[in-house]
Design a protein around this motif. Sequence first.
Motif, PDB file in Angstrom:
ATOM      1  N   HIS A  65       0.845  -1.195   0.000  1.00 12.84           N
ATOM      2  CA  HIS A  65       0.000   0.000   0.000  1.00 12.84           C
ATOM      3  C   HIS A  65       0.884   1.251   0.000  1.00 12.84           C
ATOM      4  O   HIS A  65       2.004   1.205   0.493  1.00 12.84           O
ATOM      5  N   PRO A  66       0.370   2.364  -0.508  1.00 12.22           N
ATOM      6  CA  PRO A  66       1.175   3.594  -0.545  1.00 12.22           C
ATOM      7  C   PRO A  66       1.591   4.035   0.854  1.00 12.22           C
ATOM      8  O   PRO A  66       0.778   4.085   1.776  1.00 12.22           O
ATOM      9  N   ARG A  67       2.855   4.345   1.003  1.00 15.85           N
ATOM     10  CA  ARG A  67       3.414   4.732   2.295  1.00 15.85           C
ATOM     11  C   ARG A  67       2.755   5.993   2.835  1.00 15.85           C
ATOM     12  O   ARG A  67       2.487   6.094   4.026  1.00 15.85           O
ATOM     13  N   GLU A  68       2.469   6.956   1.957  1.00 11.65           N
ATOM     14  CA  GLU A  68       1.889   8.223   2.405  1.00 11.65           C
ATOM     15  C   GLU A  68       0.518   8.004   3.044  1.00 11.65           C
ATOM     16  O   GLU A  68       0.193   8.636   4.046  1.00 11.65           O
ATOM     17  N   ASP A  69      -0.286   7.116   2.467  1.00 13.60           N
ATOM     18  CA  ASP A  69      -1.603   6.826   3.040  1.00 13.60           C
ATOM     19  C   ASP A  69      -1.461   6.206   4.428  1.00 13.60           C
ATOM     20  O   ASP A  69      -2.188   6.557   5.362  1.00 13.60           O
ATOM     21  N   LEU A  70      -0.537   5.285   4.556  1.00 12.00           N
ATOM     22  CA  LEU A  70      -0.346   4.628   5.844  1.00 12.00           C
ATOM     23  C   LEU A  70       0.258   5.579   6.872  1.00 12.00           C
ATOM     24  O   LEU A  70      -0.034   5.461   8.072  1.00 12.00           O
ATOM     25  N   GLU A  71       1.066   6.552   6.425  1.00 15.73           N
ATOM     26  CA  GLU A  71       1.604   7.548   7.354  1.00 15.73           C
ATOM     27  C   GLU A  71       0.483   8.410   7.927  1.00 15.73           C
ATOM     28  O   GLU A  71       0.510   8.776   9.105  1.00 15.73           O
ATOM     29  N   GLN A  72      -0.519   8.734   7.107  1.00 12.40           N
ATOM     30  CA  GLN A  72      -1.656   9.498   7.610  1.00 12.40           C
ATOM     31  C   GLN A  72      -2.414   8.712   8.667  1.00 12.40           C
ATOM     32  O   GLN A  72      -2.824   9.261   9.697  1.00 12.40           O
ATOM     33  N   LEU A  73      -2.600   7.442   8.427  1.00 11.81           N
ATOM     34  CA  LEU A  73      -3.282   6.600   9.416  1.00 11.81           C
ATOM     35  C   LEU A  73      -2.468   6.490  10.700  1.00 11.81           C
ATOM     36  O   LEU A  73      -3.024   6.525  11.804  1.00 11.81           O
ATOM     37  N   ALA A  74      -1.164   6.370  10.559  1.00 14.05           N
ATOM     38  CA  ALA A  74      -0.299   6.306  11.740  1.00 14.05           C
ATOM     39  C   ALA A  74      -0.377   7.601  12.536  1.00 14.05           C
ATOM     40  O   ALA A  74      -0.381   7.582  13.772  1.00 14.05           O
ATOM     41  N   ALA A  75      -0.473   8.731  11.846  1.00  9.04           N
ATOM     42  CA  ALA A  75      -0.609  10.020  12.535  1.00  9.04           C
ATOM     43  C   ALA A  75      -1.930  10.094  13.297  1.00  9.04           C
ATOM     44  O   ALA A  75      -1.982  10.626  14.412  1.00  9.04           O
ATOM     45  N   ILE A  76      -2.987   9.539  12.721  1.00 11.93           N
ATOM     46  CA  ILE A  76      -4.274   9.496  13.432  1.00 11.93           C
ATOM     47  C   ILE A  76      -4.128   8.664  14.698  1.00 11.93           C
ATOM     48  O   ILE A  76      -4.637   9.030  15.758  1.00 11.93           O
ATOM     49  N   GLY A  77      -3.431   7.538  14.606  1.00 13.82           N
ATOM     50  CA  GLY A  77      -3.185   6.719  15.795  1.00 13.82           C
ATOM     51  C   GLY A  77      -2.391   7.473  16.846  1.00 13.82           C
ATOM     52  O   GLY A  77      -2.668   7.363  18.044  1.00 13.82           O
ATOM     53  N   LEU A  78      -1.401   8.252  16.416  1.00 16.78           N
ATOM     54  CA  LEU A  78      -0.626   9.072  17.355  1.00 16.78           C
ATOM     55  C   LEU A  78      -1.512  10.105  18.041  1.00 16.78           C
ATOM     56  O   LEU A  78      -1.380  10.345  19.248  1.00 16.78           O
TER      57      LEU A  78
END
Length: 180
Positions: A65-78
Amino acid sequence: MTRHLPRPHDSSEVQIAGRVCTPRLAVRPCETRQRSALQVCDALVVEHLPFAAKVAANFARRTGHPREDLEQLAAIGLIKASRRYDDKRINNSKSNFIAYARPFVNGEITHYLRDKGFLISVPGRWRELHARGQKLIREGTRKDLIPELLGLTTERWAEIVEACAVRVIAMNQIAEEEEL
């Protein structure tokens, strides 16, 4: 009927999250505490964004999956972790927040991958086998040897590859491909 507002805070200093803060004159004390607490949470998020990017890159490498999309999800988790983090109860160090935030970050990404990562529902075991097969391909293994190395029949491997090949594609990627 008049509304009664709380009296302005007499003291010029308020202690929030172990820090002494000076409230703004036009803001009531309770609003100042909430605003300052959110600023502390936001600072935690900004400070730990590289951690979230590392976790997202790890998932992107394994899933495709695109890294940028997963980084956004990780930021939501943070963000969720920072809002629930109690720095008074836990030893206030960087590693403790990372240990606290990791399940939130991983959870956001895995929930997305489980719920919306594929257009069709693909069993987790198949996704795992597909990821292992793709890793073998990247390492230079011949494609005809992969089913044997994974302990599968050729027909089952073809079925897994076909099921895992269907991905959610962002609309902007489709537009960019049409322009080319």
